[in-house]
Design an enzyme around this catalytic site. Structure first.
Site, PDB file in Angstrom:
ATOM      1  N   ASN A 162       0.802  -1.236   0.000  1.00  0.00           N
ATOM      2  CA  ASN A 162       0.000   0.000   0.000  1.00  0.00           C
ATOM      3  C   ASN A 162       0.829   1.277   0.000  1.00  0.00           C
ATOM      4  O   ASN A 162       0.430   2.263  -0.615  1.00  0.00           O
ATOM      5  CB  ASN A 162      -1.038  -0.027   1.128  1.00  0.00           C
ATOM      6  CG  ASN A 162      -0.436  -0.133   2.499  1.00  0.00           C
ATOM      7  OD1 ASN A 162       0.668  -0.641   2.670  1.00  0.00           O
ATOM      8  ND2 ASN A 162      -1.147   0.345   3.489  1.00  0.00           N
ATOM      9  N   SER A 187       6.366  -6.537  -1.434  1.00  0.00           N
ATOM     10  CA  SER A 187       5.139  -7.199  -1.861  1.00  0.00           C
ATOM     11  C   SER A 187       5.254  -7.584  -3.334  1.00  0.00           C
ATOM     12  O   SER A 187       5.724  -6.795  -4.154  1.00  0.00           O
ATOM     13  CB  SER A 187       3.950  -6.261  -1.670  1.00  0.00           C
ATOM     14  OG  SER A 187       2.826  -6.788  -2.353  1.00  0.00           O
ATOM     15  N   GLU A 241      -2.495 -11.774  10.450  1.00  0.00           N
ATOM     16  CA  GLU A 241      -2.242 -13.225  10.397  1.00  0.00           C
ATOM     17  C   GLU A 241      -0.846 -13.520   9.872  1.00  0.00           C
ATOM     18  O   GLU A 241      -0.159 -14.411  10.378  1.00  0.00           O
ATOM     19  CB  GLU A 241      -3.324 -13.944   9.571  1.00  0.00           C
ATOM     20  CG  GLU A 241      -4.650 -14.064  10.328  1.00  0.00           C
ATOM     21  CD  GLU A 241      -4.472 -14.380  11.828  1.00  0.00           C
ATOM     22  OE1 GLU A 241      -3.785 -15.360  12.165  1.00  0.00           O
ATOM     23  OE2 GLU A 241      -5.009 -13.629  12.667  1.00  0.00           O
ATOM     24  N   CYS A 294      -3.350   1.257   6.788  1.00  0.00           N
ATOM     25  CA  CYS A 294      -3.529   0.580   8.075  1.00  0.00           C
ATOM     26  C   CYS A 294      -4.191   1.499   9.089  1.00  0.00           C
ATOM     27  O   CYS A 294      -4.754   1.031  10.062  1.00  0.00           O
ATOM     28  CB  CYS A 294      -2.176   0.106   8.580  1.00  0.00           C
ATOM     29  SG  CYS A 294      -0.955   1.414   8.482  1.00  0.00           S
ATOM     30  N   GLU A 472       8.254   1.745  14.601  1.00  0.00           N
ATOM     31  CA  GLU A 472       9.032   2.385  13.554  1.00  0.00           C
ATOM     32  C   GLU A 472       9.255   3.831  13.983  1.00  0.00           C
ATOM     33  O   GLU A 472       8.518   4.354  14.823  1.00  0.00           O
ATOM     34  CB  GLU A 472       8.266   2.371  12.228  1.00  0.00           C
ATOM     35  CG  GLU A 472       8.168   0.982  11.640  1.00  0.00           C
ATOM     36  CD  GLU A 472       7.362   0.938  10.346  1.00  0.00           C
ATOM     37  OE1 GLU A 472       7.588   0.031   9.552  1.00  0.00           O
ATOM     38  OE2 GLU A 472       6.493   1.817  10.144  1.00  0.00           O
TER      39      GLU A 472
HETATM   40  P1  NAD Z   1       0.311  -9.299   3.580  1.00  0.00           P
HETATM   41  O1  NAD Z   1       0.353  -9.748   5.003  1.00  0.00           O
HETATM   42  O2  NAD Z   1      -0.458 -10.087   2.608  1.00  0.00           O
HETATM   43  O3  NAD Z   1       1.804  -9.234   2.987  1.00  0.00           O
HETATM   44  C1  NAD Z   1       2.817  -8.427   3.564  1.00  0.00           C
HETATM   45  C2  NAD Z   1       4.166  -8.977   3.110  1.00  0.00           C
HETATM   46  O4  NAD Z   1       4.364 -10.254   3.724  1.00  0.00           O
HETATM   47  C3  NAD Z   1       4.260  -9.215   1.586  1.00  0.00           C
HETATM   48  O5  NAD Z   1       5.569  -8.915   1.148  1.00  0.00           O
HETATM   49  C4  NAD Z   1       3.984 -10.700   1.478  1.00  0.00           C
HETATM   50  O6  NAD Z   1       4.514 -11.290   0.314  1.00  0.00           O
HETATM   51  C5  NAD Z   1       4.676 -11.224   2.725  1.00  0.00           C
HETATM   52  N1  NAD Z   1       4.195 -12.523   3.185  1.00  0.00           N
HETATM   53  C6  NAD Z   1       2.951 -13.028   3.070  1.00  0.00           C
HETATM   54  N2  NAD Z   1       2.903 -14.274   3.600  1.00  0.00           N
HETATM   55  C7  NAD Z   1       4.145 -14.535   4.079  1.00  0.00           C
HETATM   56  C8  NAD Z   1       4.737 -15.657   4.726  1.00  0.00           C
HETATM   57  N3  NAD Z   1       4.038 -16.757   5.009  1.00  0.00           N
HETATM   58  N4  NAD Z   1       6.026 -15.585   5.082  1.00  0.00           N
HETATM   59  C9  NAD Z   1       6.749 -14.465   4.831  1.00  0.00           C
HETATM   60  N5  NAD Z   1       6.258 -13.398   4.181  1.00  0.00           N
HETATM   61  C10 NAD Z   1       4.964 -13.423   3.814  1.00  0.00           C
HETATM   62  O7  NAD Z   1      -0.145  -7.766   3.612  1.00  0.00           O
HETATM   63  P2  NAD Z   1      -0.490  -6.814   2.371  1.00  0.00           P
HETATM   64  O8  NAD Z   1      -1.802  -7.243   1.809  1.00  0.00           O
HETATM   65  O9  NAD Z   1       0.690  -6.679   1.485  1.00  0.00           O
HETATM   66  O10 NAD Z   1      -0.668  -5.397   3.133  1.00  0.00           O
HETATM   67  C11 NAD Z   1      -1.854  -5.010   3.748  1.00  0.00           C
HETATM   68  C12 NAD Z   1      -1.775  -5.240   5.242  1.00  0.00           C
HETATM   69  O11 NAD Z   1      -0.669  -4.528   5.788  1.00  0.00           O
HETATM   70  C13 NAD Z   1      -3.003  -4.723   5.966  1.00  0.00           C
HETATM   71  O12 NAD Z   1      -3.404  -5.633   6.960  1.00  0.00           O
HETATM   72  C14 NAD Z   1      -2.499  -3.431   6.606  1.00  0.00           C
HETATM   73  O13 NAD Z   1      -3.218  -3.024   7.741  1.00  0.00           O
HETATM   74  C15 NAD Z   1      -1.092  -3.785   6.923  1.00  0.00           C
HETATM   75  N6  NAD Z   1      -0.297  -2.558   7.051  1.00  0.00           N
HETATM   76  C16 NAD Z   1       0.093  -2.170   8.306  1.00  0.00           C
HETATM   77  C17 NAD Z   1       0.810  -0.978   8.467  1.00  0.00           C
HETATM   78  C18 NAD Z   1       1.234  -0.494   9.842  1.00  0.00           C
HETATM   79  O14 NAD Z   1       1.989   0.475   9.926  1.00  0.00           O
HETATM   80  N7  NAD Z   1       0.781  -1.124  10.914  1.00  0.00           N
HETATM   81  C19 NAD Z   1       1.122  -0.216   7.340  1.00  0.00           C
HETATM   82  C20 NAD Z   1       0.692  -0.651   6.087  1.00  0.00           C
HETATM   83  C21 NAD Z   1      -0.006  -1.828   5.952  1.00  0.00           C
END
Ligand code: NAD
Length: 509
Positions: A162, A187, A241, A294, A472
């Site tokens: 995002n 991502s 998750e 987020c 962060e």
């Molecule tokens: P996602 O959890 O699907 O993926 C995040 C990253 O993790 C990607 O690079 C993905 O390829 C990797 N990943 C997925 N499964 C994995 C595994 N089993 N092992 C290792 N890596 C793995 O999230 P997304 O859809 O890319 O992003 C949206 C999510 O991120 C939302 O839930 C959002 O709230 C959260 N987010 C949080 C913040 C914050 O500051 N708290 C900021 C931005 C986004």
């Protein structure tokens, strides 16, 4: 799946981006690639390598070599390179904005505003590296105890789609400033700007192997990286998750984990807020980034006395939002990121209707001629939402918001705390004493008063509850990229002999 290649690519557009390992641009050893889709058109515009475990091994090995050089450089040398990177990134900003718009579908106006700030992270953490002072602890007696902050080694940065460049930057700048080498797994949906950043860092003088990027799916490249024994810390931004799964891996290996995870922020609007201001505030919190942040103000809690007026004005302003091509300067909201995200939004809108919430506006996919092929969804408002509904509790991550009423301060706090998430919230009132009291009662890592979604490299950012672990930004983040060594120096002239039968009272603790 074969995707239609996007029309209108400029000659300078790279259609096959490589990964970056040990300073070399490289394909996956398997030769496999992944298409990257422009969400505004539904067409592929480039490919990236689909890395797997062998590529990750190579990246970690390269990072270990990079760490052997970078980890020994002085804070001044590291800061000089980071400051140069800040300047070079600034100079190439239009290219980064264009790439970010294409891969995320976020309007150019938004990405220009967001990316304009990214160089600040490199200069801020360069300054932290230059000015960080070790502590001398009050050990007492003849002992001098000083602490040393050492880099961790090779750290894994796993990032979402995002805010691809900003979120990477929030992790990378402190990690590098503290002397670590990194392997980034961006991502799979938006990997281009993290790869482009490698060119900036190399030009700034970062030694080969300090910044490595492996592109690929979470289940393959991400899993190989987070399970790799050569990794000293995992810092992940993503869904809750994913965070739980990866944190368990880090826990088994006893390495640090930081997770910036899901959210469902509340926006609390008191009765003393001007209606126009309330509508502007809730509109921004709801629909910037098409709700894919987020800290989206997904739960609008409005005092019952102004609820109807705020809802009416918010609805008018929502209906006037210009949803369309993200490259158009006039566009205010772009598409959602993918067909999968579109399906999630559609699923939750159906759930909201089933649960008895009132659909005030939106609730449909937009697919007219101008927007054909893109993943556009109308900005959507549900009213008459109760806190137990799934649409009020679960992260939708799209342009859908829930409006709820409250009658007094206590109910506002209780509603704001009535979710499993705890990343962010905002409180709106000209009565600062009240707003401060309410803000301090909310269990969230970040609470804005009379503002929403503000960030600064110095301002700690991170969630409570199911929204994550660690911070962060700020000195606290820099310290999280170090391990502390305590050196205890005995300065006593008198020799120490515990077992000597000299009749003296001794201490050993
Ligand atoms: P996602 O959890 O699907 O993926 C995040 C990253 O993790 C990607 O690079 C993905 O390829 C990797 N990943 C997925 N499964 C994995 C595994 N089993 N092992 C290792 N890596 C793995 O999230 P997304 O859809 O890319 O992003 C949206 C999510 O991120 C939302 O839930 C959002 O709230 C959260 N987010 C949080 C913040 C914050 O500051 N708290 C900021 C931005 C986004």
């Amino acid at each position: 799946m074969t995707m239609k290649r996007e029309d209108g690519l400029m000659a300078s557009d790279n259609t096959d981006w490589p990964m970056l390992i040990g300073g070399r641009q490289t394909a996956a050893l398997s030769g496999k690639t992944i298409d990257v889709i422009n969400p505004a058109t539904g067409n592929a515009f480039c490919t990236v390598p689909a890395a797997d475990a062998d590529d990750v091994d190579a990246a970690v090995a390269a990072a270990q070599k990079g760490f052997a050089v970078w980890g020994k450089m002085s804070p001044l040398e590291r800061a000089t390179i980071l400051n140069k990177a800040a300047d070079l990134l600034q100079a190439r900003m239009p290219e980064f904005v264009a790439a970010e718009v294409r891969q995320t579908g976020r309007p150019v106006r938004e990405m220009r505003a967001q990316l304009a700030r990214t160089p600040e992270w490199y200069s801020y953490f360069a300054a932290v590296a230059r000015t960080y002072e070790s502590k001398v602890h009050p050990f007492g007696g003849a002992h001098i105890n000083y602490g040393r902050r050492l880099p961790l080694g090779v750290v894994a940065l796993v990032t979402p789609w995002n805010h691809p460049l900003l979120i990477l930057t929030k992790k990378l700048a402190p990690a590098l400033a503290a002397g670590n080498a990194v392997v980034v797994k961006p991502s799979e949906v938006a990997p281009v700007t993290p790869i482009m950043l490698g060119e900036v860092l190399a030009e700034a003088g970062l030694p080969d192997g300090v910044y490595n990027v492996v592109t690929g799916l979470g289940a393959t490249a991400g899993a190989a990286l987070t399970n790799h024994p050569g990794i000293a810390k995992i810092d992940l931004t993503g869904g809750t998750e994913t965070g739980r799964h990866v944190a368990a891996i880090a826990g088994k290996r006893l390495i640090p984990f930081a997770g910036e995870l899901g959210g469902k922020a509340s926006v609390v609007v008191f009765e003393d807020v001007d209606i126009e201001q309330a509508a502007a505030a809730t509109l921004f919190a709801s629909f910037v980034a098409a709700g894919q942040t987020c800290v989206q103000g997904a739960r609008l809690l409005v005092h019952e006395s102004i609820h109807d007026a705020v809802l009416a004005r918010l609805t008018e302003r929502t209906n006037a939002l210009r949803v369309g091509a993200p490259t158009d300067e006039a566009t205010q909201m772009g598409p959602v990121i993918s067909t999968q995200q579109l399906a999630t939004v559609e699923k939750y809108v159906a759930i909201g209707k089933d649960e008895g919430a009132r659909l005030v506006t939106g609730g449909e996919r937009l697919g007219d001629a101008e927007r054909e092929g893109g993943y556009f969804y109308a900005p959507t408002i549900f009213a008459d939402v109760t806190n137990d509904m799934r649409i009020a509790q679960e992260e939708i991550f799209g342009p859908v918001v829930c409006v709820m009423k409250f009658k007094d301060e206590a109910e506002a706090v209780s509603l704001a705390n009535g979710t499993a998430f705890g990343l962010a919230a905002s409180v709106w009132s000209p009565n600062i004493a009240k707003a401060k009291r309410v803000a301090e009662g909310i269990e969230a890592g970040i609470v804005w008063i009379n503002d929403h979604h503000r960030i600064d490299p110095s301002s700690p950012w991170g969630g409570f509850k199911d929204s994550g672990l660690g911070k962060e930004n700020g000195i606290v983040c820099y310290e999280g990229y170090t391990r502390m060594q305590s050196i205890v120096v005995n300065t006593a002239e008198e020799p120490f002999d515990w077992f000597a039968d000299d009749g003296k009272q001794k201490r050993y603790s």
